[in-house]
Write a protein that holds these residues in place. Sequence first.
Motif, PDB file in Angstrom:
ATOM      1  N   ASP A 122       0.831  -1.211   0.000  1.00 54.51           N
ATOM      2  CA  ASP A 122       0.000   0.000   0.000  1.00 54.51           C
ATOM      3  C   ASP A 122       0.865   1.260   0.000  1.00 54.51           C
ATOM      4  N   ILE A 123       1.713   1.372  -1.019  1.00 52.54           N
ATOM      5  CA  ILE A 123       2.561   2.550  -1.174  1.00 52.54           C
ATOM      6  C   ILE A 123       1.684   3.785  -1.357  1.00 52.54           C
ATOM      7  N   HIS A 124       1.918   4.800  -0.536  1.00 50.04           N
ATOM      8  CA  HIS A 124       1.200   6.063  -0.693  1.00 50.04           C
ATOM      9  C   HIS A 124       2.144   7.103  -1.317  1.00 50.04           C
ATOM     10  N   GLU A 125       2.654   8.037  -0.541  1.00 48.12           N
ATOM     11  CA  GLU A 125       3.522   9.060  -1.118  1.00 48.12           C
ATOM     12  C   GLU A 125       4.977   8.601  -1.116  1.00 48.12           C
ATOM     13  N   LEU A 126       5.798   9.277  -1.951  1.00 45.40           N
ATOM     14  CA  LEU A 126       7.216   8.931  -2.010  1.00 45.40           C
ATOM     15  C   LEU A 126       8.039  10.154  -2.366  1.00 45.40           C
ATOM     16  N   GLY A 127       9.335  10.054  -2.112  1.00 39.97           N
ATOM     17  CA  GLY A 127      10.268  11.130  -2.420  1.00 39.97           C
ATOM     18  C   GLY A 127      11.676  10.578  -2.555  1.00 39.97           C
ATOM     19  N   ILE A 128      12.628  11.466  -2.862  1.00 40.14           N
ATOM     20  CA  ILE A 128      14.023  11.074  -3.064  1.00 40.14           C
ATOM     21  C   ILE A 128      14.881  11.801  -2.037  1.00 40.14           C
ATOM     22  N   ASP A 129      15.731  11.064  -1.321  1.00 34.69           N
ATOM     23  CA  ASP A 129      16.559  11.703  -0.297  1.00 34.69           C
ATOM     24  C   ASP A 129      17.893  12.135  -0.874  1.00 34.69           C
ATOM     25  N   THR A 130      18.769  12.658  -0.031  1.00 38.59           N
ATOM     26  CA  THR A 130      20.041  13.216  -0.485  1.00 38.59           C
ATOM     27  C   THR A 130      20.972  12.151  -1.062  1.00 38.59           C
TER      28      THR A 130
END
Length: 361
Positions: A122-130
């Motif tokens: 149940d993947i909701h939001e995502l982003g990319i880290d440093t």
Amino acid sequence: MIVESSDTGQTETASSVQTGTQLTVSRGLGDWLRSTRTSFAFTSYQTGQLFLVGLLASGTVSFNQQNFTRAMGLCYRPGRLYLGGLSQVWRLENMLRPGERANKQFDMALVPRNAQTTGDVDIHELGIDTQGRVIFVNTKYSCLATLDLVHSFRPIWMPPFISRLAPEDRCHLNGVAFDGGVPRFVTAVSRSDIVTGWRERRHEGGVLIEVETGRIVTDQLSMPHSPRVHDGAVYALDSGRGEIVRIDPEGGERTTVAFCPGFLRGLSIHAGHALVTVSKPRNGTFAGLALDEALRSRDAEPWCGVLVVNLASGDIVEWVKLEGFISELFDVAVMPGVVCPMAIGPDTIEARSTISFDPLL
């Protein structure tokens, strides 16, 4: 699909043969896209579709649709789009070189180049880290996680009130705000630590949590979603009330920015405006919220669409409205500097026949 211009009406309209859905846009949307030098993407998990919205040279608004099963969270980086699906995280790359056009009109052609399988978490939001890692909200296991080459995922953080990792969607962790390439805040519908305990806490008790410390910034939200750090404040969606809110990250004070006619998910901020998706509340999960009374008091029906909201005034200045089969959307992501994007779906003839490569030196 292209939405043709209208010189006399207030809107521009097109019908989607693929979805049985009619799309209507505000008359000024094309001008807004041009003046802010952007396009945007949005998803519908209900129909498993990615929509890319841009502007053709003729001034008409373009909608490009592709199928990705249970399309949910989006993260855009220049030349690249990440998308969370049913059991995979997709990475789409722009195959065009500078100055090239696809089909003589699209300045970005996104092709799925990688799909890492996570299973249905149940993947909701995502982003990319440093470090360039994909960090996603693993709602089923109530944690933030990253991808792993061997296992389904690697957990990296969970709220302090969650006692252990379990496939129980205990608090409905759903949104994450990045700042400087670091996940800073998350949202959850409650502080429940039992299987689907959040479902009994939909009306109040929604929390914004500081990731580094585990501190509850505020617990005065209703089904919160999509926190974003902007200009020293945290913007979020108080979805159970139908409001975009600004939250002081220190004291937790909540200020209403705008009311939106629908259940809110997905928030992207660009050029002093918030782009949000609204959905028609369905029976069960969305029933009986303060949003219902707020709509009744305004003699209004809920929308399904994308709204462009001026953050200074709270005015809805432009919009996309979907009517028909699609009634629920999820995420939205602005794509600055892109005029008219398109994508190729993973299970299409185009995916099999579109080949690109750099020549031998």
